[in-house]
Design a protein around this motif. Structure first.
Motif, PDB file in Angstrom:
ATOM      1  N   TRP A  87      38.341  40.925  31.852  1.00 13.65           N
ATOM      2  CA  TRP A  87      36.961  40.832  31.369  1.00 13.65           C
ATOM      3  C   TRP A  87      36.689  42.017  30.454  1.00 13.65           C
ATOM      4  CZ3 TRP A  87      32.345  39.583  35.159  1.00 13.65           C
ATOM      5  CH2 TRP A  87      31.217  39.216  34.392  1.00 13.65           C
ATOM      6  N   SER A  88      36.778  41.777  29.156  1.00 19.75           N
ATOM      7  CA  SER A  88      36.680  42.883  28.212  1.00 19.75           C
ATOM      8  C   SER A  88      35.263  43.443  28.107  1.00 19.75           C
ATOM      9  CB  SER A  88      37.201  42.469  26.833  1.00 19.75           C
ATOM     10  OG  SER A  88      36.558  41.312  26.371  1.00 19.75           O
ATOM     11  N   SER A  89      34.238  42.638  28.327  1.00 16.35           N
ATOM     12  CA  SER A  89      32.868  43.166  28.304  1.00 16.35           C
ATOM     13  C   SER A  89      32.685  44.259  29.348  1.00 16.35           C
ATOM     14  CB  SER A  89      31.848  42.048  28.559  1.00 16.35           C
ATOM     15  OG  SER A  89      31.714  41.201  27.448  1.00 16.35           O
ATOM     16  N   VAL A  90      33.242  44.053  30.514  1.00 17.71           N
ATOM     17  CA  VAL A  90      33.141  45.058  31.574  1.00 17.71           C
ATOM     18  C   VAL A  90      33.957  46.293  31.219  1.00 17.71           C
ATOM     19  CG1 VAL A  90      33.684  45.557  33.985  1.00 17.71           C
ATOM     20  CG2 VAL A  90      32.597  43.389  33.377  1.00 17.71           C
ATOM     21  N   ALA A  91      35.148  46.093  30.665  1.00 16.05           N
ATOM     22  CA  ALA A  91      35.978  47.235  30.274  1.00 16.05           C
ATOM     23  C   ALA A  91      35.296  48.062  29.198  1.00 16.05           C
ATOM     24  CB  ALA A  91      37.340  46.750  29.794  1.00 16.05           C
ATOM     25  N   VAL A  92      34.674  47.409  28.219  1.00 20.18           N
ATOM     26  CA  VAL A  92      33.916  48.142  27.203  1.00 20.18           C
ATOM     27  C   VAL A  92      32.796  48.939  27.862  1.00 20.18           C
ATOM     28  CG1 VAL A  92      32.289  47.857  25.279  1.00 20.18           C
ATOM     29  CG2 VAL A  92      34.468  46.632  25.263  1.00 20.18           C
ATOM     30  N   GLY A  93      32.141  48.337  28.849  1.00 15.98           N
ATOM     31  CA  GLY A  93      31.073  49.029  29.556  1.00 15.98           C
ATOM     32  C   GLY A  93      31.559  50.263  30.288  1.00 15.98           C
ATOM     33  N   VAL A  94      32.722  50.189  30.919  1.00 16.31           N
ATOM     34  CA  VAL A  94      33.295  51.360  31.602  1.00 16.31           C
ATOM     35  C   VAL A  94      33.605  52.445  30.581  1.00 16.31           C
ATOM     36  CG1 VAL A  94      35.235  52.196  32.979  1.00 16.31           C
ATOM     37  CG2 VAL A  94      34.200  49.980  33.502  1.00 16.31           C
TER      38      VAL A  94
END
Length: 391
Positions: free
Chosen positions: A83-90
């Motif tokens: 889930w790249s959206s979550v990784a960007v958020g981290v």
């Protein structure tokens, strides 16, 4: 196909295994619905925080994970592969904590960092402006000293977590000096006068909220200024070096996840009596995809190890960001091609991966800016010696 990884300790290996398990069990079942419905998964970040995954590259003394960047970035990869959206958020949360961790006073760090790194609070980073995306020195948002406070007025564009974050690391102009006229502030989300526009309607990363933040007479106590007055541009550029490594890792993870889907499909789909992976034309496409991911990972890890050694890594961070994000765009496009007509439908995630990859060539400095940074570094380093350091 799990990535081949090298990590410095067994603890780090266990951490990456934990992250992979978390991604499969907690993220994978939710990603499609959340991205389709453009839902921001705030509860996922709270869960990541309670698992100790939001403050990994920061000192344990202040509530962080105490992990080197080479480990933290591989954790980001594992999250992004699902889930790249979550990784960007981290990555953005880590970026928003950088100024305080690197430039804050001891008193500021002890007062605020444990809460920021503990996971219950989510951060955002306010640098870009509508007219000053790649030129932060041209920003117009102002912070005017008024007694023991600063009063901030202006707007910050493209703020990841805008409207959802609990705190904002904000760069604002405190004088007309282009190079030394910007200062850095840590602004709580509930400060009067701070508001968010409706979120942007984006091509991809629709599970990540991006909004313009408005500062209308936002009064911030002077003790919430991070670093000296006028040091903000230096802080911002140092932050971006770290942020570019984060995005390089996210792009590599995204490419890995897309490749894994394409590889499974090529092993299962048959034409002319055999799996399509056994047709040389397609097998070579997959081989190029694998090589692109490996080269992106190597560039990113090489830059991370320089950072962990305390050596300059600005040039290498730009190389990693450029290589990883360009390669992610190519890999995700090829993944769609491997699946053929099915790849162009939303029944498979590769079309989403392709849409998500595009923005990675744009944020944290466009890839044209990365080429500018790299070319300037080559000019400066032309007469220099090669740096050799023991690990």
């Amino acid at each position: 196909m799990p990535a081949t990884r090298t990590v410095p300790t067994q603890e780090a290996a266990d951490l990456i295994d934990l992250t992979r398990t978390f991604a499969v069990k907690e993220l994978a079942p939710r990603v499609t619905e959340a991205e389709t419905n453009e839902e921001f998964p705030r509860d996922v970040f709270a869960l990541l925080g309670r698992s100790g995954l939001l403050g990994l590259p920061y000192d344990e003394e202040y509530g962080g994970g105490g992990q080197p960047y080479e480990v933290y970035l591989q954790v980001l990869e594992e999250i992004a592969s699902v889930w790249s959206s979550v990784a960007v958020g981290v990555s953005v949360h880590a970026l928003s904590c950088f100024a305080l961790a690197a430039y804050g006073t001891e008193e500021q760090k002890r007062e605020w960092l444990p809460d920021l790194l503990g996971g219950e609070l989510l951060g955002a980073y306010c640098l870009s402006e509508p007219h000053a995306g790649s030129d932060p020195a041209a920003m117009r948002t102002r912070a005017v000293r008024d007694g023991d406070d600063y009063v901030i007025d202006g707007a910050k564009a493209w703020t990841t977590h805008g409207g959802h974050a609990d705190f904002y690391t904000v760069m604002a102009r405190t004088s007309e000096d282009r190079a030394h006229g910007v200062s850095c502030f840590l602004v709580p989300a509930d400060t009067p006068g701070l508001s968010a526009d409706p979120p942007e309607r984006k091509m991809g990363l629709t599970g990540s909220a991006t909004a313009t933040m408005r500062f209308d007479g936002v009064r911030v106590p002077a003790h919430r200024r991070i670093g000296a007055e006028g040091e903000g541009l230096r802080i911002a550029l140092a932050s971006l070096d770290c942020g570019r490594l984060g995005i390089a890792a996210v792009a590599t993870g995204l490419a890995q996840g897309s490749f894994d889907h394409a590889l499974r499909y090529a092993q299962e789909r048959e034409t002319f009596g055999k799996p399509i992976i056994e047709h040389q034309g397609l097998a070579f496409v997959l081989a190029d995809m694998d090589a692109a991911i490996a080269s992106a990972r190597a560039a990113t890890q090489s830059a991370a190890r320089l950072k962990d050694l305390g050596l300059p890594f600005t040039h290498e961070a730009s190389v990693a960001k450029l290589v990883a994000t360009d390669n992610a765009m190519k890999v995700t496009t090829d993944a769609v091609q491997v699946l053929g007509g099915y790849g162009y439908t939303r029944d498979f995630p590769v079309e989403r991966h392709m849409r998500e990859a595009k923005v990675m060539q744009i944020f944290e400095g466009t890839n044209q800016i990365q080429r500018l940074v790299i070319s300037r570094a080559l000019t400066r380093e032309a007469a220099g010696a090669v740096t050799v350091a023991a690990r």
